[in-house]
Design an enzyme around this catalytic site. Structure first.
Site, PDB file in Angstrom:
ATOM      1  N   SER A 136      -1.333   2.876  -4.322  1.00 41.36           N
ATOM      2  CA  SER A 136      -2.681   1.357  -4.549  1.00 41.36           C
ATOM      3  C   SER A 136      -1.502   0.997  -5.449  1.00 41.36           C
ATOM      4  CB  SER A 136      -3.806   1.315  -4.403  1.00 41.36           C
ATOM      5  OG  SER A 136      -4.732   0.858  -5.165  1.00 41.36           O
ATOM      6  N   TYR A 162      -9.442   6.201  -9.118  1.00 40.93           N
ATOM      7  CA  TYR A 162      -8.969   6.052  -7.780  1.00 40.93           C
ATOM      8  C   TYR A 162      -7.497   5.838  -8.164  1.00 40.93           C
ATOM      9  CZ  TYR A 162      -6.993   2.985  -4.432  1.00 40.93           C
ATOM     10  OH  TYR A 162      -6.845   2.864  -3.366  1.00 40.93           O
TER      11      TYR A 162
HETATM   12  N1  LIG Z   1      -7.849  -1.817   2.261  1.00 34.12           N
HETATM   13  C1  LIG Z   1      -6.797  -2.239   0.783  1.00 34.12           C
HETATM   14  O1  LIG Z   1      -7.305  -2.869   0.367  1.00 34.12           O
HETATM   15  C2  LIG Z   1      -5.824  -1.037  -0.065  1.00 34.12           C
HETATM   16  C3  LIG Z   1      -5.724  -1.112  -1.010  1.00 34.12           C
HETATM   17  C4  LIG Z   1      -5.280  -0.581  -1.840  1.00 34.12           C
HETATM   18  C5  LIG Z   1      -4.909   0.908  -1.394  1.00 34.12           C
HETATM   19  N2  LIG Z   1      -5.835   0.632   0.110  1.00 34.12           N
HETATM   20  C6  LIG Z   1      -5.165   2.891   0.740  1.00 34.12           C
HETATM   21  O2  LIG Z   1      -5.307   2.635   2.054  1.00 34.12           O
HETATM   22  C7  LIG Z   1      -5.270   3.209   2.744  1.00 34.12           C
HETATM   23  C8  LIG Z   1      -6.569   3.456   3.476  1.00 34.12           C
HETATM   24  O3  LIG Z   1      -7.682   2.226   2.847  1.00 34.12           O
HETATM   25  P1  LIG Z   1      -8.499   2.150   3.976  1.00 34.12           P
HETATM   26  O4  LIG Z   1      -8.907   0.402   3.148  1.00 34.12           O
HETATM   27  O5  LIG Z   1      -8.480   2.057   5.862  1.00 34.12           O
HETATM   28  O6  LIG Z   1      -9.750   3.150   4.049  1.00 34.12           O
HETATM   29  P2  LIG Z   1     -10.809   3.235   5.259  1.00 34.12           P
HETATM   30  O7  LIG Z   1     -12.337   4.094   3.776  1.00 34.12           O
HETATM   31  O8  LIG Z   1     -11.298   2.326   5.523  1.00 34.12           O
HETATM   32  O9  LIG Z   1      -9.937   4.787   5.410  1.00 34.12           O
HETATM   33  C9  LIG Z   1     -10.264   5.859   4.758  1.00 34.12           C
HETATM   34  C10 LIG Z   1     -10.575   6.893   5.979  1.00 34.12           C
HETATM   35  O10 LIG Z   1     -10.557   7.805   5.462  1.00 34.12           O
HETATM   36  C11 LIG Z   1     -11.000   9.037   6.016  1.00 34.12           C
HETATM   37  N3  LIG Z   1     -11.344   9.783   4.903  1.00 34.12           N
HETATM   38  C12 LIG Z   1     -11.873  10.171   4.040  1.00 34.12           C
HETATM   39  N4  LIG Z   1     -11.599  11.476   3.521  1.00 34.12           N
HETATM   40  C13 LIG Z   1     -10.992  12.010   4.692  1.00 34.12           C
HETATM   41  C14 LIG Z   1     -10.838  13.801   4.291  1.00 34.12           C
HETATM   42  N5  LIG Z   1     -10.849  14.498   3.678  1.00 34.12           N
HETATM   43  N6  LIG Z   1     -10.782  13.827   5.715  1.00 34.12           N
HETATM   44  C15 LIG Z   1     -10.372  13.305   7.238  1.00 34.12           C
HETATM   45  N7  LIG Z   1     -10.977  11.868   6.864  1.00 34.12           N
HETATM   46  C16 LIG Z   1     -10.314  11.733   5.787  1.00 34.12           C
HETATM   47  C17 LIG Z   1     -12.163   8.470   6.052  1.00 34.12           C
HETATM   48  O11 LIG Z   1     -13.485   8.927   6.745  1.00 34.12           O
HETATM   49  C18 LIG Z   1     -12.312   7.022   6.623  1.00 34.12           C
HETATM   50  O12 LIG Z   1     -12.142   6.478   7.259  1.00 34.12           O
HETATM   51  C19 LIG Z   1      -6.216   4.336   1.295  1.00 34.12           C
HETATM   52  O13 LIG Z   1      -6.198   5.263   1.376  1.00 34.12           O
HETATM   53  C20 LIG Z   1      -6.515   3.422   0.491  1.00 34.12           C
HETATM   54  O14 LIG Z   1      -6.681   3.781  -0.947  1.00 34.12           O
HETATM   55  C21 LIG Z   1      -5.761   0.660   1.018  1.00 34.12           C
END
Ligand SMILES: NC(=O)c1ccc[n+]([C@@H]2O[C@H](COP(=O)([O-])OP(=O)(O)OC[C@H]3O[C@@H](n4cnc5c(N)ncnc54)[C@H](O)[C@@H]3O)[C@@H](O)[C@H]2O)c1
Length: 340
Positions: A136, A162
């Site tokens: 991130s 985070y």
């Molecule tokens: N969306 C953004 O703007 C953004 C920005 C920077 C980084 N990220 C990273 O990208 C990735 C995806 O983000 P997102 O926006 O899709 O988030 P999100 O919360 O929609 O998706 C993450 C999913 O992981 C699942 N999860 C969490 N812990 C778990 C576990 N222990 N076992 C099984 N499933 C589990 C959750 O149920 C969730 O559906 C993440 O790693 C996030 O940190 C996202």
């Protein structure tokens, strides 16, 4: 039911989450087999949205869902045994809501660090050929106004738990990479938005509140500028990177980590685009920047552009229009069904 035409096997974690859903769907559309992992818990948003995403994936013959906790090594090993061979792992599961991380730090350590270690273990001990994982922009901490963030900027000053977990992920990936010498790619995402996005993200909150004629809360008294990144620009690139054979690269002592950021835009400009698309004026309430939040990011994504053909060319008004269309047509009816 879509026909299966391709045999490569992918493991996508967080497949019912925003980014995981999009990449899994794109792979399934291409005919690949996708094993998705998602625990489907509530955390920071209604799991009904996760179930709605999952229902879309389950329409594809090639999709197999595993509702397991990635932080439990026993369940992860068992699942790997059941699946057998996996070609490529795309690890996106995490606790992703930045501001919640000081409230529930244990969840972040568990789901972002322990879970990732379990993924690194299965990757390192099977014959998969590539692991990509979500890091991130939060690894960079606070940035100075006007500065452009390249991958070599220091990453030892996180302002949230985070961010600290994502720095830890990069260090863990590096240690596995240097020991096992298997390809790993880190993806530093910057504020991803688009249809099916998370209700805790800024554009979602604004569109939702404007739709309901409620005031929107604008942090840092409106002085906010970020690299907003449209989801399809990311999935287009990840698809190419995972499907096309990786260019033969010399082994380097560091695993590659890339910025994935769109153009840096003032939040007020984004609000204007939302107002125009919705044909409605926002009621604005300005507040200071919450602790642990960041107000400025400006990604230099030229490395991903050069090496992975990342092309973040979706204009903000187009991306916002696509999001608003999804919110007003699909999301509202999804939530209507949920409330019955
Ligand atoms: N969306 C953004 O703007 C953004 C920005 C920077 C980084 N990220 C990273 O990208 C990735 C995806 O983000 P997102 O926006 O899709 O988030 P999100 O919360 O929609 O998706 C993450 C999913 O992981 C699942 N999860 C969490 N812990 C778990 C576990 N222990 N076992 C099984 N499933 C589990 C959750 O149920 C969730 O559906 C993440 O790693 C996030 O940190 C996202």
């Amino acid at each position: 039911m879509k026909k299966l035409i391709n045999n490569k096997i992918f493991l996508v974690t967080g497949s019912a989450g925003f980014v995981g859903f999009h990449i899994a769907k794109r792979l399934l559309e291409k005919g690949y087999i996708v094993h998705g992992i998602d625990l489907m818990t509530a955390s920071y948003y209604d799991p009904f949205l996760k179930h709605s995403r999952l229902n879309v994936l389950l329409e594809y013959e090639g999709y197999h869902h595993h509702k397991i906790d990635l932080a439990e090594s026993f369940s992860v090993k068992l699942m790997q045994k059941e699946i057998g061979h996996i070609d490529i792992i795309i690890h996106l599961a995490a606790q992703a809501c930045v501001l919640r991380s000081f409230e529930f730090p244990n969840e972040y350590i568990n789901d972002n660090i322990v879970a990732f270690q379990n993924i690194l273990e299965i990757y390192s001990h099977n014959n998969s050929t590539l692991l990509m994982y979500a890091s991130s922009s939060s690894v960079y901490g606070q940035s100075e106004e006007g500065s452009i963030i390249k991958e070599d900027k220091q990453t030892d000053l996180p302002v949230s738990i985070y961010g600290a977990t994502k720095i830890a992920n990069e260090a863990m990936a590096q240690s596995y990479y240097s020991y096992y010498k298997k390809p790993i790619i880190g993806l530093r995402f910057f504020k991803v938005y688009g249809p099916w996005s998370r209700p805790d993200t800024v554009f979602f909150k604004f569109v939702d509140l404007i739709y309901k004629d409620k005031p929107i809360i604008i942090h840092n008294h409106g002085n906010i500028k970020h690299s907003f990144t449209y989801i399809d620009d990311i999935t287009d690139c990840l698809l190419k990177t995972t499907i096309e054979p990786l260019k033969q690269q010399n082994y380097s002592s560091r695993h590659p980590i890339y910025n994935f950021g769109g153009k840096s835009i003032l939040l007020e400009e984004c609000i204007k685009a939302i107002e125009i698309t919705m044909g409605k004026k926002a009621i604005k309430k300005y507040v200071p920047l919450p602790k642990g939040d960041r107000w400025y990011t400006f990604a230099d994504s030229s490395l991903a552009q050069n090496n992975l053909s990342f092309n973040p060319n979706t204009p903000i008004d187009k991306g916002i229009q696509k999001f608003v269309e999804w919110y007003t047509k699909d999301y509202i009816s999804i939530m209507d069904i949920n409330s019955k």
